[in-house]
Design an enzyme around this catalytic site. Structure first.
Site, PDB file in Angstrom:
ATOM      1  N   ARG A  72     -26.594  77.549   0.822  1.00 44.36           N
ATOM      2  CA  ARG A  72     -27.982  77.614   1.287  1.00 44.36           C
ATOM      3  C   ARG A  72     -28.022  77.153   2.731  1.00 44.36           C
ATOM      4  NH1 ARG A  72     -32.407  74.327  -2.075  1.00 44.36           N
ATOM      5  NH2 ARG A  72     -33.218  76.295  -2.833  1.00 44.36           N
ATOM      6  N   ARG A  94     -35.225  67.045  -0.792  1.00 43.43           N
ATOM      7  CA  ARG A  94     -33.850  67.152  -1.264  1.00 43.43           C
ATOM      8  C   ARG A  94     -33.930  67.401  -2.754  1.00 43.43           C
ATOM      9  NH1 ARG A  94     -29.965  62.668   1.325  1.00 43.43           N
ATOM     10  NH2 ARG A  94     -28.453  64.291   0.897  1.00 43.43           N
ATOM     11  N   GLN A 102     -34.371  65.684   4.687  1.00 36.93           N
ATOM     12  CA  GLN A 102     -33.363  66.712   4.388  1.00 36.93           C
ATOM     13  C   GLN A 102     -32.386  66.776   5.565  1.00 36.93           C
ATOM     14  OE1 GLN A 102     -30.904  69.236   3.560  1.00 36.93           O
ATOM     15  NE2 GLN A 102     -32.396  69.002   1.904  1.00 36.93           N
ATOM     16  N   HIS A 166     -61.637  73.964 -17.594  1.00 34.87           N
ATOM     17  CA  HIS A 166     -60.832  74.609 -16.560  1.00 34.87           C
ATOM     18  C   HIS A 166     -59.423  74.738 -17.106  1.00 34.87           C
ATOM     19  CE1 HIS A 166     -59.206  75.817 -12.761  1.00 34.87           C
ATOM     20  NE2 HIS A 166     -60.339  75.625 -12.139  1.00 34.87           N
ATOM     21  N   ALA A 249     -60.326  67.983  -7.399  1.00 35.67           N
ATOM     22  CA  ALA A 249     -59.924  69.239  -6.743  1.00 35.67           C
ATOM     23  C   ALA A 249     -60.632  69.455  -5.401  1.00 35.67           C
ATOM     24  CB  ALA A 249     -60.156  70.419  -7.670  1.00 35.67           C
ATOM     25  N   LYS A 278     -59.277  74.011  -0.951  1.00 41.91           N
ATOM     26  CA  LYS A 278     -60.701  73.764  -1.193  1.00 41.91           C
ATOM     27  C   LYS A 278     -61.281  72.736  -0.211  1.00 41.91           C
ATOM     28  CE  LYS A 278     -60.548  74.893  -6.089  1.00 41.91           C
ATOM     29  NZ  LYS A 278     -60.566  74.351  -7.454  1.00 41.91           N
ATOM     30  N   ARG A 307     -35.721  71.641  -3.865  1.00 42.51           N
ATOM     31  CA  ARG A 307     -36.311  71.739  -2.542  1.00 42.51           C
ATOM     32  C   ARG A 307     -37.574  72.594  -2.623  1.00 42.51           C
ATOM     33  NH1 ARG A 307     -32.622  72.942   2.612  1.00 42.51           N
ATOM     34  NH2 ARG A 307     -30.880  72.444   1.245  1.00 42.51           N
TER      35      ARG A 307
HETATM   36  C1  LIG Z   1     -59.767  74.528  -8.435  1.00 39.39           C
HETATM   37  C2  LIG Z   1     -59.658  73.622  -9.574  1.00 39.39           C
HETATM   38  C3  LIG Z   1     -58.463  73.516 -10.302  1.00 39.39           C
HETATM   39  C4  LIG Z   1     -57.299  74.430 -10.118  1.00 39.39           C
HETATM   40  O1  LIG Z   1     -56.678  74.307  -8.958  1.00 39.39           O
HETATM   41  P1  LIG Z   1     -55.408  75.145  -8.534  1.00 39.39           P
HETATM   42  O2  LIG Z   1     -55.313  74.714  -7.121  1.00 39.39           O
HETATM   43  O3  LIG Z   1     -55.738  76.591  -8.733  1.00 39.39           O
HETATM   44  O4  LIG Z   1     -54.279  74.719  -9.372  1.00 39.39           O
HETATM   45  C5  LIG Z   1     -58.401  72.588 -11.295  1.00 39.39           C
HETATM   46  N1  LIG Z   1     -59.455  71.815 -11.607  1.00 39.39           N
HETATM   47  C6  LIG Z   1     -60.620  71.907 -10.948  1.00 39.39           C
HETATM   48  C7  LIG Z   1     -61.743  71.015 -11.338  1.00 39.39           C
HETATM   49  C8  LIG Z   1     -60.758  72.812  -9.919  1.00 39.39           C
HETATM   50  O5  LIG Z   1     -61.918  72.919  -9.281  1.00 39.39           O
END
Ligand SMILES: *Cc1c(COP(=O)(O)O)cnc(C)c1O
Length: 436
Positions: A72, A94, A102, A166, A249, A278, A307
């Site tokens: 690699r 690593r 690394q 979710h 999130a 987000k 890695r």
């Molecule tokens: C967006 C979101 C997730 C999922 O996030 P990913 O980045 O797609 O894995 C999980 N839980 C909540 C509450 C979210 O708003």
């Protein structure tokens, strides 16, 4: 490190002038290296590119005299790869540890370490005084990493999950190879929440069964589901001495969530997971994990197998450098006023259509009840080129509660960070055309 000898080529006074301009231009980049903080004002794209190129030029695959005989060696077939990874072709980490330097990639290792420091300073400007790491995987996978670390460090074997519909966090639990105990939601008027007493009794039950529970709480969620009471859950985790992972999130964009985090951090929180896209407007693919417990972050980093691509880390770094702290605060203000606008417009629409703007505590999203199938309404919105609304029927098991009985069919819309005023206006306008 830079030493450009320009002497004797032009008159001395001009030479001095040129050097002055040059060092003024490099100053912002030097400041990042010296201060290791999020800049107050964002850097231009040109300077960000220069900064990243300086760093990636330190990696061994850029050494014109290197003799490369490993399996690699960051050999790339196309310069498109170089553009995609911004020159960090060796990735980060690593095999045993994500945040370890690394040896083949001094530049990427510096880049990663700087990103984490800048991330910490960003969190500090939001009022959250913690250690942080940027991860090369999104929220769900980052939650899995945290759960793996809880299993390794504390022998956790079952995750208590106050139900939030979710799929990512639910899959994160099974991906980590752990069992899950759901704690069911209840109704409070329009709002849906999980009582802390029920969470505590789930903890007790698991302990009685001889298990080692941990709690995965949810701070940010679609209304009508409230945020979990992370303050009380943190106290429970402290009392029972069990790990607490918070799914935050999209928590970094609004003070409603930040204040809850600050209070709960006084008790037991092992890690909070946020999404880079987000909160920081990066392409999807990265996460942010933060904690007061630096050892636990190390443990999380140890759990990563192998890695990783540097690209999601670079994306987080680019956003932090590009936005700057001042502008982020501005974006937060705009988010707040967009949410107010969304509420006002949906309230008006609810009056016109005999529906209800649901009572919710979310600082990001709003719900309006509807009289026809909400899933079909969401599909119609999609066809009218509106993305983002979620249509939920009252009997949807995956809507609000595991048993599936809510009082309204509804549509949820988000005024999240970066949303444009015209998009709020146009989305509600299209909804009106469908339901009026
Ligand atoms: C967006 C979101 C997730 C999922 O996030 P990913 O980045 O797609 O894995 C999980 N839980 C909540 C509450 C979210 O708003």
């Amino acid at each position: 490190m830079l030493d450009f000898n320009v002497s004797g080529l032009i008159p001395k006074n001009m030479e001095k002038r040129g050097e002055l301009v040059f060092s003024e231009n490099l100053k912002e980049i030097e400041d990042i290296f010296n201060h290791r903080k999020i800049p107050e004002n964002g850097l231009s794209n040109e300077k960000i590119r220069l900064f990243l190129r300086f760093l990636s030029m330190m990696d061994t695959d850029k050494d014109p005299k290197s003799i490369r005989i490993g399996e690699r060696e960051a050999r790339i077939v196309s310069s498109v790869h170089d553009e995609l990874s911004y020159g960090f072709c060796h990735g980060v980490g690593r095999s045993g540890n994500l945040i370890d330097p690394q040896p083949k990639a001094p530049g990427a290792s510096i880049m990663y370490s700087l990103t984490n420091k800048i991330l910490e300073s960003f969190l500090k400007t939001l009022g959250i005084d913690v250690y942080g790491i940027s991860t090369p995987v999104s929220t769900g996978m980052s939650i899995s990493l945290c759960l793996c670390a809880a299993r390794k460090k504390y022998a956790s074997n079952v995750v208590i999950y106050p139900y939030a519909a979710h799929k990512s966090p639910i899959k994160a639990v099974s991906f980590a190879g752990m069992k899950m105990r759901l704690v069911e939601t209840v109704l409070d008027g329009d709002k849906v929440y999980v009582p802390v007493e029920e969470i505590e009794s789930a903890v007790k039950k698991e302990i009685e069964l001889g298990n080692n529970p941990c709690i995965l709480s949810t701070l940010t969620f679609f209304p009508p589901r409230n945020s979990d009471d992370i303050l009380e859950i943190s106290k429970i985790c402290e009392i029972y001495d069990i790990p607490h992972i918070v799914n935050g999130a999209y928590a970094l964009q609004n003070n409603f969530y930040i204040e809850k985090l600050k209070k709960a951090f006084k008790y037991r929180i092992d890690a909070v997971v946020s999404s880079s896209d987000k909160n920081l407007l990066t392409p999807i693919g990265g996460g942010i994990i933060f904690s007061k417990n630096q050892d636990f972050l190390k443990e999380i980093s140890h759990c990563y197998p192998g890695r990783a691509s540097a690209t999601p880390i670079v994306s987080t770094l680019v956003s932090l450098l590009s936005i700057g702290s001042k502008n982020y605060i501005e974006l937060m203000k705009n988010q707040k006023s967009s949410k107010k606008l969304l509420d006002d417009l949906l309230y008006d629409l609810s009056k016109k259509t005999g529906n209800k703007l649901l009572d919710s505590e979310s600082p990001i999203a709003s719900c309006i009840s509807v009289n026809s199938n909400p899933v079909e309404i969401a599909a119609k919105l999609y066809n009218l080129r509106v993305t983002g609304p979620r249509g939920v029927t009252k009997t949807d098991k995956f809507g609000n509660c595991y048993t599936g009985n809510y009082i309204y069919d509804y549509i949820v819309m988000n005024a999240a960070i970066g949303v444009k005023t015209e998009d709020v206006v146009n989305a509600v306008d299209k909804l009106e055309k469908i339901i009026l």
